[in-house]
Design a protein around this motif. Structure first.
Motif, PDB file in Angstrom:
ATOM      1  N   MET A   1     -91.059   1.596  34.270  1.00 47.71           N
ATOM      2  CA  MET A   1     -89.820   2.336  34.370  1.00 47.71           C
ATOM      3  C   MET A   1     -89.922   3.851  33.812  1.00 47.71           C
ATOM      4  N   ARG A   2     -89.337   4.822  34.756  1.00 51.95           N
ATOM      5  CA  ARG A   2     -89.735   6.082  34.450  1.00 51.95           C
ATOM      6  C   ARG A   2     -88.854   6.519  33.121  1.00 51.95           C
ATOM      7  N   PRO A   3     -89.450   7.705  32.519  1.00 49.14           N
ATOM      8  CA  PRO A   3     -88.919   8.014  31.211  1.00 49.14           C
ATOM      9  C   PRO A   3     -87.606   8.451  31.316  1.00 49.14           C
ATOM     10  N   ARG A   4     -87.196   9.079  32.414  1.00 53.40           N
ATOM     11  CA  ARG A   4     -85.590   9.591  32.799  1.00 53.40           C
ATOM     12  C   ARG A   4     -84.902   8.259  32.861  1.00 53.40           C
ATOM     13  N   HIS A   5     -85.194   7.251  33.361  1.00 53.34           N
ATOM     14  CA  HIS A   5     -84.464   5.978  33.449  1.00 53.34           C
ATOM     15  C   HIS A   5     -84.252   5.492  32.032  1.00 53.34           C
ATOM     16  N   ALA A   6     -85.309   5.256  31.198  1.00 44.88           N
ATOM     17  CA  ALA A   6     -85.334   4.867  30.019  1.00 44.88           C
ATOM     18  C   ALA A   6     -84.205   5.647  29.128  1.00 44.88           C
ATOM     19  N   SER A   7     -84.532   6.910  29.197  1.00 46.12           N
ATOM     20  CA  SER A   7     -83.545   7.600  28.243  1.00 46.12           C
ATOM     21  C   SER A   7     -82.187   7.539  28.465  1.00 46.12           C
ATOM     22  N   ARG A   8     -81.844   7.370  29.729  1.00 51.92           N
ATOM     23  CA  ARG A   8     -80.331   7.288  30.452  1.00 51.92           C
ATOM     24  C   ARG A   8     -79.727   5.792  30.081  1.00 51.92           C
ATOM     25  N   ASP A   9     -80.808   4.731  29.844  1.00 57.28           N
ATOM     26  CA  ASP A   9     -80.377   3.408  29.736  1.00 57.28           C
ATOM     27  C   ASP A   9     -80.206   3.615  28.041  1.00 57.28           C
ATOM     28  N   LEU A  10     -80.890   3.956  27.484  1.00 52.49           N
ATOM     29  CA  LEU A  10     -80.684   4.213  25.946  1.00 52.49           C
ATOM     30  C   LEU A  10     -79.360   5.135  25.433  1.00 52.49           C
ATOM     31  N   ARG A  11     -79.309   6.031  26.191  1.00 52.63           N
ATOM     32  CA  ARG A  11     -77.914   6.589  25.964  1.00 52.63           C
ATOM     33  C   ARG A  11     -76.764   5.994  26.200  1.00 52.63           C
ATOM     34  N   ARG A  12     -76.861   5.303  27.561  1.00 59.58           N
ATOM     35  CA  ARG A  12     -75.830   4.477  27.756  1.00 59.58           C
ATOM     36  C   ARG A  12     -75.414   3.269  26.868  1.00 59.58           C
ATOM     37  N   ALA A  13     -76.732   2.647  26.181  1.00 54.66           N
ATOM     38  CA  ALA A  13     -76.400   1.561  25.175  1.00 54.66           C
ATOM     39  C   ALA A  13     -75.872   2.215  24.068  1.00 54.66           C
ATOM     40  N   ARG A  14     -76.027   3.231  23.559  1.00 53.67           N
ATOM     41  CA  ARG A  14     -75.638   3.970  22.293  1.00 53.67           C
ATOM     42  C   ARG A  14     -74.250   4.276  22.419  1.00 53.67           C
ATOM     43  N   GLU A  15     -73.724   4.944  23.833  1.00 55.26           N
ATOM     44  CA  GLU A  15     -72.458   5.027  24.089  1.00 55.26           C
ATOM     45  C   GLU A  15     -71.616   3.779  23.771  1.00 55.26           C
ATOM     46  N   PHE A  16     -72.123   2.862  24.466  1.00 54.63           N
ATOM     47  CA  PHE A  16     -71.268   1.513  24.603  1.00 54.63           C
ATOM     48  C   PHE A  16     -71.248   0.881  23.243  1.00 54.63           C
ATOM     49  N   GLU A  17     -72.154   1.034  22.564  1.00 54.79           N
ATOM     50  CA  GLU A  17     -72.295   0.314  21.049  1.00 54.79           C
ATOM     51  C   GLU A  17     -71.266   1.231  20.304  1.00 54.79           C
ATOM     52  N   ALA A  18     -71.063   2.616  20.429  1.00 55.12           N
ATOM     53  CA  ALA A  18     -70.109   3.337  19.745  1.00 55.12           C
ATOM     54  C   ALA A  18     -68.633   2.864  19.905  1.00 55.12           C
ATOM     55  N   TYR A  19     -68.318   2.563  21.373  1.00 62.77           N
ATOM     56  CA  TYR A  19     -67.196   2.149  21.799  1.00 62.77           C
ATOM     57  C   TYR A  19     -66.699   0.718  21.479  1.00 62.77           C
ATOM     58  N   VAL A  20     -67.667   0.075  21.403  1.00 61.36           N
ATOM     59  CA  VAL A  20     -67.187  -1.354  20.837  1.00 61.36           C
ATOM     60  C   VAL A  20     -67.081  -1.337  19.386  1.00 61.36           C
ATOM     61  N   ALA A  21     -67.936  -0.543  18.643  1.00 58.61           N
ATOM     62  CA  ALA A  21     -67.733  -0.597  17.290  1.00 58.61           C
ATOM     63  C   ALA A  21     -66.167   0.064  16.849  1.00 58.61           C
ATOM     64  N   GLY A  22     -65.850   0.915  17.744  1.00 59.50           N
ATOM     65  CA  GLY A  22     -64.552   1.653  17.634  1.00 59.50           C
ATOM     66  C   GLY A  22     -63.264   0.856  17.977  1.00 59.50           C
ATOM     67  N   ALA A  23     -63.565   0.046  19.341  1.00 54.69           N
ATOM     68  CA  ALA A  23     -62.409  -0.619  20.198  1.00 54.69           C
ATOM     69  C   ALA A  23     -62.441  -2.208  19.962  1.00 54.69           C
ATOM     70  N   GLY A  24     -63.566  -2.520  19.528  1.00 56.40           N
ATOM     71  CA  GLY A  24     -63.918  -3.980  19.331  1.00 56.40           C
ATOM     72  C   GLY A  24     -62.909  -4.953  18.626  1.00 56.40           C
ATOM     73  N   GLY A  25     -62.443  -4.388  17.366  1.00 58.60           N
ATOM     74  CA  GLY A  25     -61.594  -5.052  16.790  1.00 58.60           C
ATOM     75  C   GLY A  25     -60.204  -5.280  17.203  1.00 58.60           C
ATOM     76  N   ARG A  26     -59.702  -4.050  17.845  1.00 63.58           N
ATOM     77  CA  ARG A  26     -58.324  -4.135  18.331  1.00 63.58           C
ATOM     78  C   ARG A  26     -58.481  -4.880  19.789  1.00 63.58           C
ATOM     79  N   LEU A  27     -59.558  -4.978  20.537  1.00 61.61           N
ATOM     80  CA  LEU A  27     -59.447  -5.658  21.780  1.00 61.61           C
ATOM     81  C   LEU A  27     -59.465  -7.361  21.238  1.00 61.61           C
ATOM     82  N   LEU A  28     -60.279  -7.381  20.198  1.00 62.55           N
ATOM     83  CA  LEU A  28     -60.313  -8.856  19.862  1.00 62.55           C
ATOM     84  C   LEU A  28     -59.035  -9.414  19.379  1.00 62.55           C
ATOM     85  N   HIS A  29     -58.052  -8.537  18.634  1.00 62.75           N
ATOM     86  CA  HIS A  29     -56.863  -8.878  18.177  1.00 62.75           C
ATOM     87  C   HIS A  29     -55.900  -9.053  19.548  1.00 62.75           C
ATOM     88  N   THR A  30     -56.187  -8.183  20.386  1.00 57.53           N
ATOM     89  CA  THR A  30     -55.035  -8.350  21.711  1.00 57.53           C
ATOM     90  C   THR A  30     -55.692  -9.764  22.480  1.00 57.53           C
TER      91      THR A  30
END
Length: 167
Positions: A1-30
């Protein structure tokens, strides 16, 4: 895997983790409200949320300015409706096992009530999401509220000594 793809995947994973940390509780309640399970015993809601979050993660790069919470909520609602239809062979008529607050409602009534009142989705958007006329969504929402506001019927008391003459 190229370094550019690896950094993009890492950024994507971090963004998604932050999203789940913020919205996961409300979504589980729903999801718990949709499945009418008890908040401390909600395996169907957790499974439903896992599927919705997996779908959101898979389409994360394609969101392009779209709110991920709306995407997840929309998938959660359609997956719930689809599952209720196919699991019970009818238009959302099944009743779950007792446990949650909304157990007296049909899955369709729960779905509309949760979207309209808990999530604050506009009547027209709810209608478009479910493929129903707005008037039908309004009627179902009012009917569901009437069911919830009416106290549950108590079972009839057992009659002792049937046929006995009172003294």
């Amino acid at each position: 895997m190229r370094p550019r793809h690896a950094s993009r995947d890492l950024r994507r994973a971090r963004e998604f983790e932050a999203y789940v940390a913020g919205a996961g509780g409300r979504l589980l309640h729903t999801a718990t409200l949709l499945t009418a399970e008890a908040p401390d015993d909600n395996p169907r809601a957790r499974r439903l949320l896992t599927l919705a979050l997996a779908h959101t993660y898979a389409s994360w790069d394609r969101l392009r300015g779209e709110d991920p919470y709306d995407v997840t909520r929309r998938y959660l609602a359609t997956r719930f409706a689809h599952g209720a239809w196919h699991r019970h062979g009818g238009p959302l008529r099944s009743r779950p096992r007792p446990g949650g607050l909304l157990v007296r409602l049909t899955p369709q009534e729960r779905l509309i009530l949760v979207l309209r009142l808990h999530e604050g989705v506009a009547e027209e958007q709810t209608a478009a999401l479910l493929g129903l006329p707005a008037e039908r969504v309004r009627t179902i929402c009012h009917r569901a509220m009437a069911v919830l506001l009416r106290p549950p019927r108590e079972p009839a008391p057992a009659v002792e000594g049937a046929g006995a003459v009172p003294s």
